[in-house]
Design an enzyme around this catalytic site. Structure first.
Site, short mmCIF file in Angstrom:
data_model
loop_
_atom_site.label_atom_id
_atom_site.label_comp_id
_atom_site.label_asym_id
_atom_site.label_seq_id
_atom_site.Cartn_x
_atom_site.Cartn_y
_atom_site.Cartn_z
N GLU A 1 0.63 -1.15 0.33
CA GLU A 1 0.36 0.37 -0.72
C GLU A 1 0.91 1.62 -0.16
O GLU A 1 1.13 2.15 1.03
CB GLU A 1 -0.96 0.12 0.95
CG GLU A 1 -2.37 -1.37 0.88
CD GLU A 1 -3.56 -0.90 1.29
OE1 GLU A 1 -3.24 -0.08 2.84
OE2 GLU A 1 -3.97 -1.74 1.27
N GLU B 1 -4.98 -8.39 -1.17
CA GLU B 1 -5.64 -8.23 -0.33
C GLU B 1 -7.12 -8.26 -0.66
O GLU B 1 -7.75 -7.02 -1.93
CB GLU B 1 -5.70 -7.42 0.26
CG GLU B 1 -4.13 -7.31 1.25
CD GLU B 1 -3.53 -6.31 2.64
OE1 GLU B 1 -5.02 -5.42 2.87
OE2 GLU B 1 -2.45 -6.40 2.64
C1 BGP Z 1 -5.01 -2.81 4.59
C2 BGP Z 1 -3.38 -3.29 5.07
C3 BGP Z 1 -3.02 -4.69 5.81
C4 BGP Z 1 -4.58 -4.53 6.30
C5 BGP Z 1 -5.92 -4.48 5.90
C6 BGP Z 1 -7.48 -4.12 6.07
O1 BGP Z 1 -4.66 -1.30 4.72
O2 BGP Z 1 -2.38 -3.60 3.81
O3 BGP Z 1 -2.33 -4.65 6.58
O4 BGP Z 1 -4.72 -4.86 8.18
O5 BGP Z 1 -5.29 -3.21 4.65
O6 BGP Z 1 -7.10 -3.13 7.01
P1 BGP Z 1 -7.73 -2.71 8.20
O7 BGP Z 1 -7.10 -4.37 9.43
O8 BGP Z 1 -7.65 -2.16 8.96
O9 BGP Z 1 -9.42 -3.58 8.56
#
Ligand code: BGP
Length: 488
Positions: A204, A386
């Site tokens: 990201e 993701e």
């Molecule tokens: C992205 C990241 C992750 C992750 C995911 C979900 O931004 O790469 O590390 O955690 O989002 O977000 P969150 O955990 O805030 O729900």
């Protein structure tokens, strides 16, 4: 019904990040990371870093990746007894990797995306020699994966820096960090290159507003966009080196892609949407096409960026170190209208979409849209690294969770992905869902925002047995993978 079957070499798997999953923060010679000083939080109470001023007073600058706060130069990080720091234990993959990998393999995963903890390999970032215990830990993880014929997809740097590099150099604002990163990457290529083909240079990288990704202690655009430039160069150097050292290696970098929609067809809303979209394209264009786009100065103008310092070889490095594939996270879409706060993550409300309890609009078609848009523009394969739904699970007495809502979310998103592949012919290497085993949330530092197909018995403050129990979605996912998408 449309056929959802996917190409036969499609990669199915899950994705994690070390400071949300691994734990063992003071074991195996690991050094401290920027995230280690970040407290837990919630939607109402943002996470913050705990810091001490020279006069002994404590401060808590907000570290959120949506709106970080300035950290005074003289502030030093400090652990405070009554605070909880989720990265320290996370959900203890460090000690439970065998069990977790077995569970993932049980669903038929053939790839596992994880990030290597930079400070486990170079505790301060500046050592001459890497920490052998740290290297050995990931050797063991990769060997364990091989037992189940799962291949690693390694994120070299997931929103983190050894704390020393933050304190000494203001993180990525300094070019010094480029050299440390390249040395770190070279160490990984040397050690794991024989067993790892797919690499992500950064996670990201477009989320540079927060403290994590750049390690920059000031919230001003000048430092952060300079930091981003230094990260582009670091990535390009690593890609060139990786290609030289590892025949057949493939590199991506990962972007946070919330598809962005205009709230109406009013020309001003449309144009605002174009500008907001370029806040993301900026990163993908530079790294995917190898040069700064025409609209870069316009983006800088929104962040008071006066000038980006470049070294003579940077342009050539960016061109020669282009990515091989484009990977991204996709959770939601955003809707914007003229006059919204600039880069207003969350944007305006989209009346056509339902939201998760954390206010994230659920938009499966947005994923197909996004895959098409990226491929149309960059013409390089896609990798969805993701996706998933953060939800509040209610386990029964046996810790079993009946998570039909998660199945619905994944089914709809995977179907949209299959349509992009089968109907729109977007080449897509694979799909790694976020957090297959429950882990700590990045944005809020909570445990109750769960993504997993496997429940972890742990609460927001790290209490619990940490026992792993497959949820209903576990068997559903297994069936989808067994049929390579046909069961969708
Ligand atoms: C992205 C990241 C992750 C992750 C995911 C979900 O931004 O790469 O590390 O955690 O989002 O977000 P969150 O955990 O805030 O729900």
């Amino acid at each position: 019904m449309l056929n959802k079957k996917l190409p036969k070499d499609f990669m199915w798997g899950g994705a994690t990040a070390d400071f949300q999953y691994e734990g063992g923060f003071n074991e195996g010679g690991r050094g401290l990371l920027s995230h280690d000083y970040e407290t837990n939080g919630s939607i109402e109470h943002p996470r913050h870093h705990t810091m001490k001023m020279p006069d002994g007073s404590l401060i808590n600058p907000r570290s959120s990746f949506i709106d970080a706060e300035d950290v005074p130069d003289e502030a030093m990080p400090i652990f405070i007894d009554d605070q909880y720091y989720p990265s320290h234990q996370a959900v203890d993959f460090f000690h439970r990797y065998k069990e977790d990998i077995k569970l993932m393999a049980g669903m038929g995963f053939n790839v596992f995306r994880f990030s290597i903890c930079w400070s486990r390999i170079f505790p301060t970032g500046e050592e001459e020699k890497p920490n052998e215990e740290g290297l050995k830990f990931y050797d063991d993880v990769i060997d364990e994966l091989a037992k189940y014929k799962m291949q690693p997809l390694i994120t070299i740097c997931h929103d983190e820096l050894p704390m020393e590099l933050v304190l000494k150099y203001n993180g990525w604002a300094s070019r010094k960090v480029i050299d440390y990163y390249v040395k770190y990457a070279e160490t990984l290529f040397e050690r794991y290159g024989d067993r790892c083909k797919y690499w992500l240079t950064f996670n990201e990288i477009n989320a540079i507003r927060g403290f994590g990704p750049t390690g920059v202690r000031k919230s001003n655009g000048q430092d952060r966009y300079q930091a981003a430039h230094n990260m582009f160069v670091a990535s390009a150097k690593a890609v060139q080196l990786g290609h030289k050292m590892m025949k057949d290696s493939q590199f991506g970098a990962m972007y946070a892609m919330s598809e962005i929609y205009p709230a109406t067809c009013k020309p001003e809303d449309m144009f605002f949407h174009l500008q907001e979209h370029r806040e993301n394209w900026y990163f993908i264009d530079i790294m995917g096409r190898g040069y700064y786009p025409n609209y870069a100065p316009e983006v800088w103008s929104h962040h008071n960026v006066k000038n980006i310092e470049m070294a003579p070889n940077d342009k050539k490095d960016l061109m020669d170190g282009q990515l091989d594939f484009i990977s991204f996270s996709y959770y939601r879409s955003n809707t914007v209208k003229d006059g919204d706060k600039w880069f207003n993550v969350g944007g305006s409300t989209n009346p056509y979409l339902k939201e998760t309890p954390w206010g994230w609009p659920v938009d499966p078609l947005g994923l197909r849209y996004c895959m098409n848009e990226i491929y149309d523009r960059i013409q390089k394969p896609i990798f969805i690294v993701e996706n998933g739904m953060g939800a509040i699970d209610q386990p029964d007495d046996n810790l079993y969770v009946c998570d039909d809502y998660r199945i619905d979310y994944l089914k709809e998103h995977l179907s949209a992905m299959a349509d992009a592949i089968n109907i729109d012919h977007v080449p897509c290497l694979g799909y790694t869902m976020w957090g297959p085993i429950d882990l700590v949330s990045l944005s809020t530092g909570e445990m109750k925002k769960r993504y997993g197909l496997v429940y972890v018995d742990m609460d927001d403050l790290g209490n619990g047995t940490l026992k792993r129990v497959p949820k209903k979605s576990y068997n559903w996912m297994k069936r989808v993978i067994e049929t390579n998408g046909l069961a969708l």
